[in-house]
Design a protein around this motif. Structure first.
Motif, short mmCIF file in Angstrom:
data_model
loop_
_atom_site.label_atom_id
_atom_site.label_comp_id
_atom_site.label_asym_id
_atom_site.label_seq_id
_atom_site.Cartn_x
_atom_site.Cartn_y
_atom_site.Cartn_z
N HIS A 205 -3.01 -11.49 2.87
CA HIS A 205 -2.62 -12.89 3.06
C HIS A 205 -2.58 -13.66 1.75
O HIS A 205 -1.61 -14.39 1.49
CB HIS A 205 -3.54 -13.58 4.05
N PRO A 206 -3.57 -13.53 0.86
CA PRO A 206 -3.49 -14.31 -0.38
C PRO A 206 -2.31 -13.94 -1.26
O PRO A 206 -1.73 -14.81 -1.92
CB PRO A 206 -4.82 -14.01 -1.09
N ASP A 207 -1.90 -12.69 -1.27
CA ASP A 207 -0.77 -12.28 -2.09
C ASP A 207 0.51 -12.13 -1.28
O ASP A 207 1.56 -11.82 -1.86
CB ASP A 207 -1.09 -10.96 -2.79
N GLN A 208 0.44 -12.34 0.04
CA GLN A 208 1.59 -12.20 0.92
C GLN A 208 2.29 -10.86 0.69
O GLN A 208 3.52 -10.80 0.54
CB GLN A 208 2.56 -13.37 0.72
N VAL A 209 1.51 -9.79 0.64
CA VAL A 209 2.05 -8.47 0.40
C VAL A 209 1.40 -7.46 1.34
O VAL A 209 0.24 -7.60 1.70
CB VAL A 209 1.82 -8.02 -1.07
N LEU A 210 2.16 -6.49 1.74
CA LEU A 210 1.60 -5.32 2.42
C LEU A 210 1.34 -4.27 1.36
O LEU A 210 2.19 -4.02 0.52
CB LEU A 210 2.59 -4.78 3.44
N VAL A 211 0.15 -3.69 1.37
CA VAL A 211 -0.26 -2.82 0.28
C VAL A 211 -0.47 -1.40 0.81
O VAL A 211 -1.22 -1.21 1.76
CB VAL A 211 -1.56 -3.33 -0.37
N MET A 212 0.19 -0.41 0.18
CA MET A 212 -0.01 1.00 0.52
C MET A 212 -0.17 1.80 -0.75
O MET A 212 0.64 1.70 -1.65
CB MET A 212 1.17 1.55 1.31
N ARG A 213 -1.23 2.56 -0.79
CA ARG A 213 -1.51 3.38 -1.97
C ARG A 213 -1.61 4.83 -1.51
O ARG A 213 -2.31 5.12 -0.54
CB ARG A 213 -2.81 2.94 -2.61
N LEU A 214 -0.93 5.71 -2.19
CA LEU A 214 -0.94 7.13 -1.87
C LEU A 214 -1.51 7.88 -3.05
O LEU A 214 -1.06 7.69 -4.19
CB LEU A 214 0.48 7.63 -1.57
N THR A 215 -2.51 8.73 -2.81
CA THR A 215 -3.13 9.48 -3.89
C THR A 215 -3.30 10.93 -3.49
O THR A 215 -3.41 11.26 -2.31
CB THR A 215 -4.50 8.90 -4.28
N ALA A 216 -3.36 11.77 -4.50
CA ALA A 216 -3.62 13.20 -4.31
C ALA A 216 -4.76 13.61 -5.22
O ALA A 216 -4.90 13.09 -6.34
CB ALA A 216 -2.37 14.02 -4.64
N SER A 217 -5.58 14.55 -4.76
CA SER A 217 -6.74 14.98 -5.55
C SER A 217 -6.36 15.90 -6.68
O SER A 217 -7.16 16.13 -7.59
CB SER A 217 -7.75 15.68 -4.63
N VAL A 218 -5.13 16.44 -6.66
CA VAL A 218 -4.65 17.34 -7.70
C VAL A 218 -3.50 16.65 -8.43
O VAL A 218 -2.56 16.15 -7.80
CB VAL A 218 -4.18 18.68 -7.10
N PRO A 219 -3.54 16.58 -9.76
CA PRO A 219 -2.46 15.90 -10.50
C PRO A 219 -1.08 16.48 -10.18
O PRO A 219 -0.91 17.69 -10.05
CB PRO A 219 -2.83 16.16 -11.96
N GLY A 220 -0.12 15.57 -10.00
CA GLY A 220 1.26 15.96 -9.78
C GLY A 220 1.58 16.48 -8.39
O GLY A 220 2.67 17.03 -8.18
N ALA A 221 0.69 16.30 -7.43
CA ALA A 221 0.87 16.90 -6.10
C ALA A 221 1.60 16.00 -5.12
O ALA A 221 1.74 16.35 -3.95
CB ALA A 221 -0.48 17.30 -5.53
N LEU A 222 2.05 14.83 -5.57
CA LEU A 222 2.72 13.90 -4.66
C LEU A 222 4.21 13.80 -4.98
O LEU A 222 4.60 13.39 -6.09
CB LEU A 222 2.11 12.49 -4.78
N THR A 223 5.04 14.15 -4.01
CA THR A 223 6.47 13.90 -4.08
C THR A 223 6.91 13.30 -2.76
O THR A 223 6.60 13.85 -1.69
CB THR A 223 7.26 15.19 -4.34
N CYS A 224 7.57 12.14 -2.81
CA CYS A 224 8.00 11.50 -1.56
C CYS A 224 9.31 10.77 -1.76
O CYS A 224 9.70 10.43 -2.89
CB CYS A 224 6.93 10.57 -1.01
N PHE A 225 9.99 10.51 -0.63
CA PHE A 225 11.27 9.82 -0.61
C PHE A 225 11.14 8.66 0.38
O PHE A 225 10.70 8.86 1.52
CB PHE A 225 12.38 10.78 -0.18
N ALA A 226 11.53 7.48 -0.03
CA ALA A 226 11.40 6.28 0.80
C ALA A 226 12.77 5.72 1.16
O ALA A 226 13.65 5.61 0.31
CB ALA A 226 10.59 5.21 0.07
N THR A 227 12.94 5.37 2.44
CA THR A 227 14.18 4.76 2.91
C THR A 227 13.86 3.56 3.78
O THR A 227 12.77 3.45 4.35
CB THR A 227 15.04 5.75 3.72
#
Length: 796
Positions: free
Chosen positions: A180-202
Motif C-alpha cells: 500500500h505505501p508504494d502502491q506496488v505488487l512485489v514478487m521476488r524469485l530466487t534460486a539457491s544455485v547461481p544461474g538456475a532461474l530462467t523464466c518468460f513473462a507474458t
C-alpha cells in the motif's frame, strides 16, 4: 448531461490525488511465517481460482496467486476497472404510475402491480455493467517439470504469499505482496544455485488488449474496454535480474540464467480522468528505485499498523502444522479446530485491509478480486445486505480507516439519488435501491420483484452513525454523517403513504428477494410496508434524532421525525410466535429463504434486544428456528448473518454451531466464502459474528463474553473496539471472565454487563478501586475519563 457518474468520480479522485497510482513489484526472500502463526498453507499449487488461489491486495490493486511451478499465474484486478460510464437512468414515466401500483398492492393484486411496475417504474436501462478483471500475468519456467517439498503459504501476519519447492538440488523461493505505501505488487524469485532461474513473462486478457515491449526490460499491456468505448487501462511489467540477462524479443519478457529476479508490475486506468499510461509508468519507475528489503519492510510496517491491532487466541496452535485444506476437511468431518476459527477471523480482517483502504473504492461482492469480464452478479455493490455486511467488522475489529471507502460511496450516491427521488417519487432527499456501481446508479434495477426496494441508502446510513458511535468523532458527524442521514430521512417524509389503519408505510417495496402467499393463493413479492423497511426507518430516524441532539440542531426536523415514528407500524408477532415479515401474517412459499430481513432490528439494528424487548427477542428466536428448520442459511453470507443473530440472542452454543456450519458448508479450502460461487460478504460476516460472540456494545452497554461457546472454554482477545470509544481486551478461563481491560478514548459513563458480579480498578489490575453503581438489570456503571484505563475482574 448525466449527473450520476461525475460526482462519484470527483469524490474518489479528491481522495486519490495524493496517493500514488497503483503499481506492482514482484519480489522474494525473508523469513517464513512462524510455526503455529496465523497463516494459510497448501502442499500443492492452485488449480482453481475461487477454491485454492490466494488473494493479495492493497485496497486498489489485487491478484489471485496460483503458485504454479512450471507455469505461474497471477490473475490481476484494479478496483476502478468497471465497464460502462456515467449515465442518467431515471425514468420520467415512473411518477405518474406510482399511485396505481400502490393502489393495486393495497387491494391485494401483486401480479398486476408487478406487471405495471416492471413496465413503468424501473430505471432506463435497469441493468448495470460489470466490474472486470484487469488481466493475467503468466510466468513460464524452464526445467521445473518435476519438483518436491512444495509449500504455498499466505502469512496473515505479514500479508505475504510465500512459495517454496525443490527441483533436484536447487531450492526455489517466491514471495508476492501488494504494497500500500508504494502502491506496488512485489514478487521476488530466487534460486539457491547461481544461474538456475530462467523464466518468460507474458500479459494477456480475454479481449480489448494489445501488448508491446520496451528495451531493455519492460513489457506493456493496454487497451480500452467495452470495445474501445470504455475506460482506458495500462499495465507495465519491468524485470530486474541478478546474475542473468533480460531480453524483450517480442510480446514477452525473458530472463535467462539468473540467481534472483524482481518483476515490477504497475498499472492504472483512466477512471476520474487520469492518464493511465503516465501513471502506470511513474509507479514502476519509482518502485525500481527501492531495494527489495525496503519495499518489503515498508509494506509490512504499514500492514501491521492495522492488522496488529487485534489478536485472538482460542488455543489449538499445534493444528497449524497441518495444511489448511486438511484442517478444513477435518472440521467438515465433524471435528473442532479453534485455531482455524481464529485464523478465519483474522483472514476476514486481512481481506478487508486488502480490499478497502482510504482513497480507494469499497469492497464489492467479491472484495477486490474477480476473474473474467462478467463475474457473478457483475461483482457489484448489492445494497440489500451484501455491501453492508462487508463492513460489519470494520469498527469492532479495529479497522475503522477501512470503513472510509464506504462513506465515500454513500456521499457519491447523494447527487444521483436526489434526481431519482425527484423523478421517480416526486420526493426530496436522496434514495438508492438494491444495487449500485461506481457510476452512481440509484434507480430500481433488475425487475420490480427484486429491485423496487428503496431502502438501500437508508441502510447505508447506519454505517455513518455506527462510525460516530465507535469513535465519538463529532466533526465527522457534523460534516459528513448527519447531512447524509438527514437527507435520506427527508426522502421518506415525502415518500411514505397512509394505509387503511392510518399508519405510515413504505411501498411499493419488498422484503428483499422473498415472496409471500395471499389467502387466495396468489404469490407476490412486491408489497406495502414490509417489516424490514419499517425497522430500517426506525433505525434511520432514531439515529437522526440522536445525532441532532448531539449537534444541538434541527429541532423542527426532529419533531417531524418523532411524529412519523409514532405512526409507523410496530414490529409484530405472528401466529407461529415469529416476527412478522410483512404487514399481514402471510405464509411463505419458501420458508427457508436465505434472506432474514425481518430480523434487521435484531442485527445489525438495535430495536430488538434481550434486555429491553424480551418478547420480541423470543419471537426472533422462533423466527430463526423456523427458517433453519426449512433449510435456511444455505448460502455463505446467510449463514454468517445467522451467527450474528444467535450472538445477539446470547446463545453461544447456537452461534458456534452455525459458525461451524459456515466453515463446513460454505467455505472453500483457501477459506474464501462460497455463496456459491465466491462472495466475500460471508467472510466479513463470519469475522463480525466471532467478534459479536465475544463483545457487544449496541444496546447502550458493553457486554463482555455475551455468547461464549463451551468449545472456547479458555482464551483471550485484545484490541476489540466498543461503542463509546473503548478499546477492550478480554481473558477468560472455564468459560468465565477472568479479566477485562478497557481503555477509554472519550469521557463519559461506562456501563458493563459481564454475567457475573464484577469490580473495577483504575490503571492496572491492582490499581485503586473505582466507585461503581450496580443497576437492577445486573449491569454496573462508572464514570470513565478520557485516556483512562480500567480493569474489570470478578468481584472478590
Amino acid at each position: 448531461m448525466p449527473l450520476n457518474g461525475g460526482a462519484m468520480r470527483a469524490r474518489f479522485m479528491m481522495w486519490r490525488h495524493w496517493l500514488p497510482v497503483w503499481g506492482w513489484v514482484l519480489l522474494v526472500s525473508g523469513a517464513a511465517a512462524r510455526p503455529g502463526g496465523m497463516s494459510l498453507w497448501f502442499a500443492e499449487p492452485a488449480t482453481n481460482w475461487e477454491r485454492q488461489a490466494f488473494p493479495v491486495g492493497n485496497g486498489r490493486l489485487g491478484a489471485m496467486v496460483f503458485g504454479g511451478v512450471e507455469r505461474e499465474h497471477l490473475q490481476l484486478n484494479e478496483d476502478t476497472l468497471w465497464s460502462g460510464g456515467p449515465r442518467d437512468t431515471t425514468n420520467p414515466e415512473a411518477l405518474a404510475h406510482l399511485p396505481e401500483v400502490r393502489r393495486l398492492l393495497f387491494r391485494g393484486e401483486p401480479d398486476a402491480a408487478v406487471k405495471l411496475a416492471d413496465q413503468y417504474l424501473m430505471g432506463k436501462p435497469m441493468r448495470i455493467r460489470p466490474y472486470q478483471s484487469l488481466g493475467d500475468l503468466r510466468l513460464a519456467f524452464q526445467d521445473q517439470e518435476t519438483f518436491e517439498e512444495y509449500r504455498r503459504e499466505l502469512d496473515l501476519e505479514t500479508a505475504v504469499v510465500r512459495i517454496t519447492y525443490r527441483v533436484g538440488a536447487v531450492h526455489y523461493t517466491r514471495e508476492v505482496f501488494a504494497s500500500h505505501p508504494d502502491q506496488v505488487l512485489v514478487m521476488r524469485l530466487t534460486a539457491s544455485v547461481p544461474g538456475a532461474l530462467t523464466c518468460f513473462a507474458t500479459l494477456d486478457r480475454e479481449r480489448d488488449f494489445r501488448t508491446t515491449v520496451e528495451a531493455p526490460n519492460r513489457l506493456m499491456m493496454e487497451g480500452e474496454i467495452d470495445g474501445g468505448e470504455g475506460l482506458e487501462y495500462h499495465v507495465v511489467v519491468q524485470a530486474l535480474a541478478e546474475g542473468g540477462s533480460v531480453y524483450v524479443p517480442g510480446p514477452r519478457l525473458e530472463v535467462r540464467d539468473a540467481t534472483a529476479i524482481t518483476l515490477l508490475l504497475a498499472g492504472a486506468t483512466s477512471f476520474g480522468g487520469r492518464d493511465a499510461r503516465e501513471a502506470a509508468r511513474a509507479h514502476v519507475t519509482a518502485a525500481a528505485r527501492k531495494s527489495y528489503e525496503r519495499l518489503r519492510a515498508d509494506h509490512i510496517r504499514d500492514y501491521r499498523r492495522l492488522f496488529g491491532r487485534v489478536t485472538l487466541d482460542l488455543g489449538g496452535e499445534s493444528a497449524a502444522a497441518r495444511s489448511t485444506p486438511e484442517r478444513l476437511a477435518a472440521v467438515q468431518a465433524g471435528g473442532g479446530d479453534p485455531h482455524l476459527v481464529a485464523t478465519y477471523f483474522q483472514f476476514g480482517r486481512y481481506l478487508l485491509i486488502a480490499s478497502s483502504r482510504p482513497g480507494d473504492l469499497p469492497a464489492n461482492l467479491q472484495g477486490l478480486w474477480a476473474q473474467g469480464l462478467n463475474p457473478p452478479w457483475n461483482s457489484d455493490y448489492h445494497l440489500n445486505i451484501n455491501v453492508q455486511m462487508n463492513y460489519w467488522p470494520a469498527e469492532v475489529t479495529g479497522l475503522s480507516e477501512c470503513h472510509e471507502p464506504l462513506f465515500e460511496l454513500i456521499e457519491s450516491l447523494r447527487e444521483p439519488g436526489r434526481r431519482t427521488a425527484r423523478v421517480h417519487y416526486g420526493a426530496g432527499g436522496w434514495v438508492a435501491h438494491h444495487l449500485t456501481d461506481v457510476w452512481g446508479f440509484t434507480t430500481p434495477a433488475d425487475g420490480a420483484g427484486w429491485g423496487l426496494w428503496p431502502m438501500g441508502g437508508a441502510w447505508l446510513c447506519q454505517h455513518l452513525w455506527e462510525h460516530y458511535r465507535f469513535t465519538g468523532d463529532r466533526v465527522f458527524l457534523a460534516r459528513r454523517a448527519y447531512p447524509a442521514m438527514k437527507e435520506a430521512a427527508e426522502f421518506f417524509l415525502d415518500y411514505l403513504v397512509e394505509d387503511e389503519q392510518g399508519r405510515w408505510v413504505t411501498g411499493p417495496s419488498s422484503s428483499p428477494e422473498n415472496t409471500y402467499r395471499l389467502p387466495n393463493g396468489k404469490v407476490g413479492g412486491l408489497c406495502m410496508g414490509p417489516s424490514m423497511d419499517i425497522q430500517i426507518l426506525r433505525d434511520l430516524m432514531g439515529n437522526c434524532l440522536e445525532a441532532a441532539a448531539v449537534l444541538k440542531t434541527d429541532r423542527d426536523f426532529s419533531d417531524r421525525l418523532r411524529g412519523v415514528l409514532s405512526r409507523l407500524p410496530p414490529t409484530r408477532i405472528g401466529r407461529h410466535g415469529q416476527i412478522m415479515e410483512w404487514a399481514d401474517d402471510h405464509e411463505e412459499p419458501e420458508p427457508g429463504h436465505r434472506h432474514m430481513s425481518h430480523l434487521f432490528a435484531l442485527h445489525p439494528g438495535r430495536g430488538i434486544t434481550r434486555q429491553a424487548t424480551p418478547e420480541l427477542a423470543q419471537a426472533a428466536r422462533v423466527t430463526l428456528e423456523r427458517r433453519l428448520a426449512h433449510g435456511g442459511g444455505h448460502t455463505g453470507w446467510s449463514r454468517a448473518w445467522i451467527v450474528n443473530f444467535w450472538a445477539r440472542l446470547g446463545d453461544g452454543a447456537k452461534a458456534y454451531e452455525h459458525l461451524m456450519a459456515l466453515l463446513r458448508k460454505s467455505t472453500a479450502p483457501n477459506l474464501l466464502d462460497l455463496h456459491p460461487p465466491f462472495q466475500i460478504d460471508g467472510n466479513f460476516g463470519g469475522t463480525a459474528g466471532i467478534a459479536e460472540m465475544l463483545l457487544q456494545s449496541h444496546a447502550g452497554e458493553i457486554e463482555l463474553l455475551p455468547a461464549l461457546p463451551p468449545a472456547w472454554a479458555e482464551g483471550s482477545v485484545s484490541g476489540l473496539r466498543a461503542r463509546g470509544g473503548f478499546g477492550v481486551d478480554l481473558t477468560w478461563k472455564a468459560c468465565r471472565l477472568e479479566s477485562a481491560r478497557l481503555e477509554s478514548s472519550l469521557a463519559g459513563v461506562c456501563r458493563i454487563r459481564a454475567g457475573i458480579p464484577v469490580g473495577v480498578r483504575s490503571g492496572t489490575a491492582r490499581g485503586s478501586s473505582v466507585p461503581i453503581r450496580v443497576l437492577g438489570s445486573g449491569a454496573v456503571e462508572f464514570s470513565a475519563r478520557r485516556g483512562g484505563v480500567y480493569w474489570i475482574s470478578p468481584a472478590e
